[in-house]
Design an enzyme around this catalytic site. Structure first.
Site, PDB file in Angstrom:
ATOM      1  N   ARG A  57      -4.705   5.923  12.429  1.00  0.00           N
ATOM      2  CA  ARG A  57      -4.055   7.027  11.860  1.00  0.00           C
ATOM      3  C   ARG A  57      -4.985   7.503  10.457  1.00  0.00           C
ATOM      4  NH1 ARG A  57      -0.159   4.988  14.535  1.00  0.00           N
ATOM      5  NH2 ARG A  57      -1.176   3.240  13.944  1.00  0.00           N
ATOM      6  N   THR A  58      -5.232   6.614   9.973  1.00  0.00           N
ATOM      7  CA  THR A  58      -6.155   6.805   8.642  1.00  0.00           C
ATOM      8  C   THR A  58      -7.275   7.473   8.854  1.00  0.00           C
ATOM      9  OG1 THR A  58      -4.830   5.138   7.546  1.00  0.00           O
ATOM     10  CG2 THR A  58      -6.823   6.054   6.410  1.00  0.00           C
ATOM     11  N   LYS A  86     -27.091  -6.466  11.847  1.00  0.00           N
ATOM     12  CA  LYS A  86     -28.314  -6.943  11.547  1.00  0.00           C
ATOM     13  C   LYS A  86     -28.602  -7.608  10.371  1.00  0.00           C
ATOM     14  CE  LYS A  86     -30.491  -2.739  13.831  1.00  0.00           C
ATOM     15  NZ  LYS A  86     -31.387  -1.558  13.538  1.00  0.00           N
ATOM     16  N   ARG A 107     -12.632   1.556   4.154  1.00  0.00           N
ATOM     17  CA  ARG A 107     -11.498   0.553   4.457  1.00  0.00           C
ATOM     18  C   ARG A 107     -12.409  -0.836   4.605  1.00  0.00           C
ATOM     19  NH1 ARG A 107      -6.513   0.880   8.594  1.00  0.00           N
ATOM     20  NH2 ARG A 107      -5.845   2.249   6.946  1.00  0.00           N
ATOM     21  N   HIS A 135      -3.665   1.240  -0.757  1.00  0.00           N
ATOM     22  CA  HIS A 135      -3.577   2.295  -0.079  1.00  0.00           C
ATOM     23  C   HIS A 135      -3.188   3.429  -0.179  1.00  0.00           C
ATOM     24  CE1 HIS A 135      -4.351   4.036   3.676  1.00  0.00           C
ATOM     25  NE2 HIS A 135      -3.748   3.197   4.652  1.00  0.00           N
TER      26      HIS A 135
HETATM   27  C1  NCD Z   1      -1.566   0.457   7.236  1.00  0.00           C
HETATM   28  C2  NCD Z   1      -2.689  -0.370   6.617  1.00  0.00           C
HETATM   29  O1  NCD Z   1      -3.755  -0.397   7.267  1.00  0.00           O
HETATM   30  O2  NCD Z   1      -2.464  -0.908   5.530  1.00  0.00           O
HETATM   31  N1  NCD Z   1      -1.772   1.308   8.446  1.00  0.00           N
HETATM   32  C3  NCD Z   1      -1.899   2.389   7.836  1.00  0.00           C
HETATM   33  O3  NCD Z   1      -2.894   2.761   7.328  1.00  0.00           O
HETATM   34  N2  NCD Z   1      -1.070   3.562   8.384  1.00  0.00           N
HETATM   35  C4  NCD Z   1      -0.267  -0.553   7.678  1.00  0.00           C
HETATM   36  C5  NCD Z   1      -0.468  -1.824   8.409  1.00  0.00           C
HETATM   37  O4  NCD Z   1      -1.807  -1.865   9.045  1.00  0.00           O
HETATM   38  O5  NCD Z   1       0.340  -2.495   8.813  1.00  0.00           O
END
Ligand code: NCD
Length: 304
Positions: A57-58, A86, A107, A135
């Protein structure tokens, strides 16, 4: 206009006004996110998506948001396809991608990575999750969901359920909610309680928190049940995870008679039964959609 953030690293860098400004702009973005209107305000701009940890999703909602505003996206969805394999270090990678683009989304499994990257590059950096840290863009869409569905944030009782220790979404969300007039309940197994330092910070903001292991009682007064996945990948010992998995199951029978809505950042594993999906309680798919207008608002604020 009061929004002054160059980067989006931690929700704690935001003021309540900053948050409200993003939520207001997100509402204007909704018709564009739904393809009912078009907009090219970010034409010629390029976003760099650097995902060192899995995401659906993100990453995709950032891509959708950028493209709906006329911009482009480059990047990778797993570090295995980049020169990291590498032996290239993070600093070299982000410096180069920052030269190619106008903003970075990152991320990474290590807490503090986004802040480190923001210090290394001149373009805006957006934290899409740093280990068990923060987040912030998820939090903005979570708040937007409450605002859109319940018409307000002030006055709500929000219950955070599940892995409050390792879940970065609940860390960010708790800090954000503390800027509003809310009540919070934290429901988790003892082993996965909210870190004490977060509780300490909340109590300094004068926020009343009810910590419990029992979900039934909370269902009588919660407006929002924010359920999270137990973060298997962050457990130092797999046996510990095995002991705790399946600690909560939210199903439609449990919710009977309650007036709460159920939210979840997703992905879910087994903590919400599929029989909740199409009830008036289940709002997590709608919540996931709101990631697009909210990220459109964020990108416009940073890039325009
Ligand atoms: C979350 C995350 O990556 O922290 N996912 C997201 O971005 N919707 C929640 C999760 O991974 O449980």
């Amino acid at each position: 206009m009061v929004f002054t953030q160059k980067d989006i690293i931690s929700i704690r860098d935001f003021s309540k006004k900053d948050i409200e400004e993003i939520l207001k702009l997100a509402e204007k973005m909704e018709p564009i996110a739904r393809s009912m209107e078009t907009c090219r305000v970010l034409e010629g701009k390029l976003l760099g998506n650097l995902f060192y940890e899995p995401s659906t999703r993100t990453r995709l909602s950032f891509e959708a948001a950028m493209q709906r505003l006329g911009g482009g996206v480059i990047g990778f969805a797993e570090a295995g396809v980049s020169s990291v394999t590498k032996g290239e270090n993070l600093t070299d990678t982000v410096r180069i991608v920052a030269e190619y683009t106008d903003a970075l989304v990152i991320r990474h499994k290590m807490e503090g990575t986004a802040r480190f990257v923001a210090d290394e590059v001149d373009v805006p950096v957006i934290n899409a999750g740093d280990g068990a840290g923060q987040h912030p863009t998820q939090t903005l869409l979570d708040l937007y969901t409450m605002q859109r569905i319940l018409g307000k944030i002030d006055g709500l009782h929000v219950a955070l359920v599940g892995d409050l220790k390792y879940g970065r979404t609940v860390h960010s969300l708790a800090y954000a909610l503390a800027m509003f007039e809310v009540k919070m309940s934290f429901i988790s197994p003892v082993e996965l309680r909210m870190p004490r330092e977060v509780l300490h910070d909340l109590s300094n903001s004068g926020i009343y928190v009810n910590e419990t292991e029992d979900i039934h009682e909370v269902l009588n007064y919660a407006d929002v049940l924010y359920v999270t996945r137990i973060q298997k990948e962050r457990f130092p010992d797999p046996a510990e995870y095995a002991k705790i998995k399946g600690a909560y199951l939210i199903n439609s029978q449990l919710l009977q008679g309650s007036e709460t809505i159920v939210m979840h950042p997703l992905p879910r594993v087994d903590e919400i039964s599929h029989d909740v999906d199409n009830t008036p309680y289940g709002k997590y798919f709608q919540q996931a959609f709101y990631g697009v207008p909210v990220r459109m608002a964020i990108l416009k604020k940073l890039l325009k």
